[in-house]
Design an enzyme around this catalytic site. Structure first.
Site, short mmCIF file in Angstrom:
data_model
loop_
_atom_site.label_atom_id
_atom_site.label_comp_id
_atom_site.label_asym_id
_atom_site.label_seq_id
_atom_site.Cartn_x
_atom_site.Cartn_y
_atom_site.Cartn_z
N GLY A 131 -4.60 1.11 -14.76
CA GLY A 131 -3.54 2.01 -14.29
C GLY A 131 -3.14 2.99 -15.37
O GLY A 131 -1.97 3.36 -15.48
N GLY B 37 -4.02 6.17 -15.81
CA GLY B 37 -4.16 7.59 -15.54
C GLY B 37 -2.86 8.35 -15.37
O GLY B 37 -2.86 9.59 -15.40
N GLY C 226 1.88 7.98 -15.24
CA GLY C 226 3.10 7.21 -15.42
C GLY C 226 3.19 6.48 -16.74
O GLY C 226 2.84 7.01 -17.80
N ARG D 16 -8.44 3.77 -9.63
CA ARG D 16 -9.41 4.09 -8.58
C ARG D 16 -9.70 5.58 -8.51
O ARG D 16 -10.72 5.98 -7.95
CB ARG D 16 -8.87 3.60 -7.23
CG ARG D 16 -8.92 2.07 -7.08
CD ARG D 16 -8.26 1.62 -5.79
NE ARG D 16 -6.81 1.74 -5.86
CZ ARG D 16 -5.99 1.50 -4.85
NH1 ARG D 16 -6.49 1.15 -3.68
NH2 ARG D 16 -4.69 1.61 -5.00
N ARG E 254 -9.19 -4.98 -7.99
CA ARG E 254 -9.28 -6.02 -6.98
C ARG E 254 -10.71 -6.52 -6.80
O ARG E 254 -10.92 -7.60 -6.26
CB ARG E 254 -8.75 -5.50 -5.64
CG ARG E 254 -7.30 -5.06 -5.66
CD ARG E 254 -6.88 -4.40 -4.37
NE ARG E 254 -7.61 -3.15 -4.14
CZ ARG E 254 -7.40 -2.34 -3.12
NH1 ARG E 254 -6.49 -2.66 -2.20
NH2 ARG E 254 -8.08 -1.22 -2.98
N TYR F 19 12.41 -9.44 -11.96
CA TYR F 19 12.46 -10.28 -10.77
C TYR F 19 11.25 -11.22 -10.68
O TYR F 19 11.09 -11.92 -9.70
CB TYR F 19 12.66 -9.47 -9.49
CG TYR F 19 11.66 -8.38 -9.16
CD1 TYR F 19 10.37 -8.70 -8.76
CD2 TYR F 19 12.03 -7.04 -9.20
CE1 TYR F 19 9.46 -7.71 -8.41
CE2 TYR F 19 11.14 -6.04 -8.86
CZ TYR F 19 9.84 -6.38 -8.47
OH TYR F 19 8.95 -5.39 -8.13
N LYS G 99 4.10 -10.73 -9.34
CA LYS G 99 4.53 -10.65 -10.74
C LYS G 99 4.90 -12.03 -11.30
O LYS G 99 4.70 -12.30 -12.48
CB LYS G 99 5.72 -9.69 -10.87
CG LYS G 99 5.37 -8.23 -10.62
CD LYS G 99 4.49 -7.64 -11.72
CE LYS G 99 4.38 -6.13 -11.59
NZ LYS G 99 3.51 -5.54 -12.65
N ARG H 175 7.68 6.98 -4.23
CA ARG H 175 7.21 6.06 -3.19
C ARG H 175 8.24 4.98 -2.90
O ARG H 175 8.44 4.59 -1.75
CB ARG H 175 5.89 5.42 -3.61
CG ARG H 175 4.69 6.36 -3.57
CD ARG H 175 3.38 5.61 -3.71
NE ARG H 175 3.27 4.94 -4.99
CZ ARG H 175 2.79 5.51 -6.09
NH1 ARG H 175 2.38 6.77 -6.05
NH2 ARG H 175 2.71 4.84 -7.22
#
Length: 300
Positions: free
Chosen positions: A30, A32, A34, A55, A83, A163, A178, A215
């Site tokens: 992840g 790419g 943020g 992806r 995945r 959480y 998580k 989102r």
């Protein structure tokens, strides 16, 4: 009340010495955009070579080009759906062929959405479990087996949430996934320590990113649910603050840290955990009235 406005803040600046990660090869899932991109940028500034995966190959390549120009470092962009075990294996081989080794794995890839659980399809629930828990397992097992087979030390840093241990309504798939990642972190910290492999985790609070937050809180929901009001420090996190912590935890400076989860949330989860913390909303004049009432009762 203390006045912080005139105090020069350092939390938007880099924390470690410039060569703190020199020679290390770090895989960031992840990576790419943020927070993954922010952490990758700082790793490069500290001398690491970084493999970024997701992806979306076009986004990865754009990020790699941007960060290489900005930092002068080396970035390898590899499209990989975490995945899928076979894709993870291919990603690992690409990293080894490009840089000769892997020293650090940062499991940052995630997915989430806010919804009443009864509205979720079983496939929607599975999609979050697969990205977060299965994806972390795939990357950890693939790269971990490489380290063990070749008798190489390694470091794994997982991104979890507060959480993970409290649970949370309306993000149940993410909470379940998580929590599993946190359990994996603590379990393998013990089991694989004999191989020289360390595991730690970060539980970030609100660190707004354009894509993920839009989102989660689309439209004007972000204004209605102001995250700053949930944080005792009354602000959200700066990306560099998270990058500083991540860099420390994957560096040799943290060599004695193993199996730890570090919360960086301005006190957010503690504010929600305390039974009487909602009293923060009581205005000052009402406290004056309550105090007088209490004193009156004591004097009787």
């Amino acid at each position: 009340m203390l006045n912080f406005k005139n105090k020069k803040m350092k939390y938007t600046e880099g924390m470690l010495r410039e060569d703190a990660l020199k020679g290390k090869v770090i895989v960031v899932t992840g990576g790419g955009s943020g927070l993954g991109k922010a952490m990758t940028r700082y790793f490069l500034q500290l001398g690491a070579k970084v493999v970024i995966t997701s992806r979306n190959l076009e986004k990865l390549q754009n990020t790699a080009s941007e960060l290489e120009k900005e930092t002068g470092g080396e970035v390898l962009a590899v499209a990989c759906d975490v995945r899928n075990w076979d894709e993870v294996e291919v990603m690992k081989q690409a990293a080894l062929e490009a840089f000769g080794t892997i020293d650090v794995l940062l499991n940052n890839a995630a997915g989430n959405f806010i919804a009443p659980t009864e509205r979720l399809t079983h496939t929607a629930f599975d999609s979050i479990l697969d990205i977060v828990l299965k994806g972390t397992k795939n990357c950890t097992l693939s790269i971990g087996k490489y380290w063990i087979e070749h008798k190489k030390p390694g470091t794994v840093l997982n991104i979890v949430t507060t959480y993970s241990w409290t649970g949370s309504a309306y993000v149940v798939p993410s909470a379940c996934a998580k929590a599993g990642v946190l359990a994996m972190t603590r379990s393998l910290a013990v089991e694989w320590a004999k191989y020289g492999i360390r595991f730690n985790a970060i539980a970030p609070g609100p660190f707004p990113t354009k894509g993920a937050w839009e989102r989660l809180l689309p439209g004007d929901l972000a204004e209605q649910f102001d995250m700053k009001k949930k944080v005792p420090l009354r602000r959200v996190g700066e990306h560099q603050e998270l990058a500083n912590l991540a860099a420390y935890l994957v560096s040799d400076y943290s060599a004695y840290m193993n199996g730890e989860v570090v919360t960086i949330d301005g006190g957010e989860w503690l504010q929600g955990a305390g039974e009487f913390n909602m009293l923060e909303a009581i205005p000052q004049e009402m406290w004056d009235t309550l105090e007088k009432m209490i004193k009156a009762k004591k004097s009787k």
